[in-house]
Design a protein around this motif. Structure first.
Motif, short mmCIF file in Angstrom:
data_model
loop_
_atom_site.label_atom_id
_atom_site.label_comp_id
_atom_site.label_asym_id
_atom_site.label_seq_id
_atom_site.Cartn_x
_atom_site.Cartn_y
_atom_site.Cartn_z
N MET A 1 12.93 52.79 61.56
CA MET A 1 14.06 53.26 62.67
C MET A 1 14.88 51.93 62.94
O MET A 1 14.39 50.85 63.33
N SER A 2 16.14 51.90 63.00
CA SER A 2 17.03 51.17 63.71
C SER A 2 17.51 51.52 64.92
O SER A 2 18.24 52.53 65.15
N SER A 3 17.08 50.66 65.96
CA SER A 3 17.45 51.09 67.28
C SER A 3 17.56 49.62 68.06
O SER A 3 17.15 48.75 67.79
N GLY A 4 18.36 49.93 69.09
CA GLY A 4 18.57 48.61 70.01
C GLY A 4 19.88 48.86 70.85
O GLY A 4 20.55 50.02 70.61
N PRO A 5 20.24 47.75 71.65
CA PRO A 5 21.34 48.02 72.59
C PRO A 5 22.63 47.72 71.97
O PRO A 5 22.85 47.13 70.72
N VAL A 6 23.74 48.42 72.21
CA VAL A 6 25.00 48.31 71.71
C VAL A 6 26.05 48.10 72.97
O VAL A 6 25.69 48.65 74.07
N LEU A 18 22.45 52.50 73.93
CA LEU A 18 21.29 52.21 73.40
C LEU A 18 21.27 53.26 71.98
O LEU A 18 21.60 54.64 72.17
N LEU A 19 21.11 52.95 70.93
CA LEU A 19 21.20 53.42 69.66
C LEU A 19 19.68 53.77 69.27
O LEU A 19 18.77 52.77 69.24
N GLU A 20 19.43 54.78 68.87
CA GLU A 20 18.17 55.08 67.99
C GLU A 20 18.53 55.75 66.69
O GLU A 20 19.25 57.09 66.84
N GLY A 36 22.44 61.25 88.67
CA GLY A 36 21.54 60.31 89.39
C GLY A 36 20.94 59.22 88.92
O GLY A 36 20.12 58.32 89.57
N ALA A 37 20.56 59.38 87.53
CA ALA A 37 19.84 58.22 86.88
C ALA A 37 20.79 57.87 85.57
O ALA A 37 21.29 58.81 85.12
N GLY A 38 20.51 56.63 85.14
CA GLY A 38 21.09 56.36 83.81
C GLY A 38 20.37 56.47 82.52
O GLY A 38 19.45 57.16 82.55
N MET A 39 20.94 55.91 81.44
CA MET A 39 20.40 56.06 80.10
C MET A 39 18.97 55.93 79.99
O MET A 39 18.52 56.40 79.02
N ALA A 40 18.30 54.81 80.74
CA ALA A 40 16.99 54.41 80.58
C ALA A 40 15.90 55.25 81.27
O ALA A 40 14.90 55.15 81.34
N THR A 58 20.36 59.09 68.18
CA THR A 58 21.11 59.40 69.50
C THR A 58 21.74 58.03 69.93
O THR A 58 21.39 56.94 69.49
N LEU A 59 22.89 58.31 70.59
CA LEU A 59 23.42 57.11 71.14
C LEU A 59 23.61 57.21 72.53
O LEU A 59 24.33 58.09 72.84
N ARG A 60 22.50 56.66 73.39
CA ARG A 60 22.80 56.81 74.85
C ARG A 60 23.44 56.00 75.49
O ARG A 60 23.89 54.75 74.79
N TYR A 61 24.21 56.15 76.52
CA TYR A 61 25.32 55.05 77.22
C TYR A 61 25.32 55.51 78.55
O TYR A 61 24.90 56.43 79.16
N GLN A 62 25.95 54.73 79.09
CA GLN A 62 26.13 54.33 80.81
C GLN A 62 27.46 54.87 81.07
O GLN A 62 28.54 54.49 80.37
#
Length: 224
Positions: A1-6, A18-20, A36-40, A58-62
């Motif tokens: 898996m390639s994942s990490g912050p972007v 955050l990309l997974e 009420g809560a962020g991507m993490a 997935t690409l999560r983001y704030q």
């Protein structure tokens, strides 16, 4: 898996993502957080991890307000700008993967508002993890009027005890939207897809059912 912050940049600013990306991913969901809560948040992390295990990136983001540490959500225009920027970034990070967008509560609604205003490039469908039809105790379907401008498939994942979506309003609304709207109800679940012990199920079991339904729907949309 390639994942990490972007990083996600546009003329409205810059936010974190955050990309997974599983090795054999067959789709990518641009996933926005709730008010009420962020991507993490643990729920968001569990959704991303569970989808990765099912072959969905997935690409999560704030949203900008969450990036600043504010509790006051952005205006729709600002939030929609972040949605568009995240979708554009997802297309660059995973070219060729079918794109979907949506999110938890507020994030899902901002995604659909963006799509209604002007179609999100390349997005095949929208997924709502608890669509916030109205504030608790104030039943109304005014927040959903823009959905009639959305012409791509929509999946509504809703708990049967969700006090942000009165079923007597939600179900007729989705019927009026026609075949492009699909409702999947989760018995005894609330707006956060939590269930009481007396239900005989656990939150993890409900979440697994939700993720299976979400991944299966994306496959069906891609296959047409």
């Amino acid at each position: 898996m390639s994942s990490g912050p972007v990083g996600i940049e546009w003329d409205g600013g810059r936010v974190s993502g955050l990309l997974e990306l599983p090795a054999a991913a067959r789709a990518l969901l641009v996933l926005a957080h709730g008010a009420g809560a962020g991507m993490a948040h643990p729920f968001m992390a569990a959704v991303a991890s569970g989808l990765a295990g099912r072959g969905v990136a997935t690409l999560r983001y704030q949203f900008p307000y969450m990036e600043r540490g504010s509790k006051r959500p952005d205006t729709p225009a600002v939030a929609q700008g972040a949605v568009r920027a995240a979708v554009d970034q997802a297309a660059r990070l995973a070219p060729g993967l079918p794109l979907f967008a949506g999110g938890k509560s507020f994030g899902g609604r901002m995604s659909s508002q963006a799509q209604a205003a002007s179609p999100l490039p390349g997005v095949r469908g929208l997924a709502f993890l608890g669509f916030p039809l109205h504030p608790p105790g104030k039943p109304s379907d005014e927040r959903a009027r823009h959905l009639f401008e959305v012409k791509i498939p929509m999946l509504f994942l809703q708990g049967s005890r969700d006090d942000f979506a009165d079923r007597s309003l939600l179900e007729p609304l989705l019927e009026r939207l026609g075949s492009r709207a699909l409702l999947k109800l989760f018995a005894d679940a609330d707006h956060s897809f939590g269930v009481a012990k007396r239900s005989g199920r656990t939150d993890t079991e409900v979440r697994d059912e939700l993720l299976g339904a979400l991944a299966g729907w994306m496959d069906a949309v891609v296959l047409g």
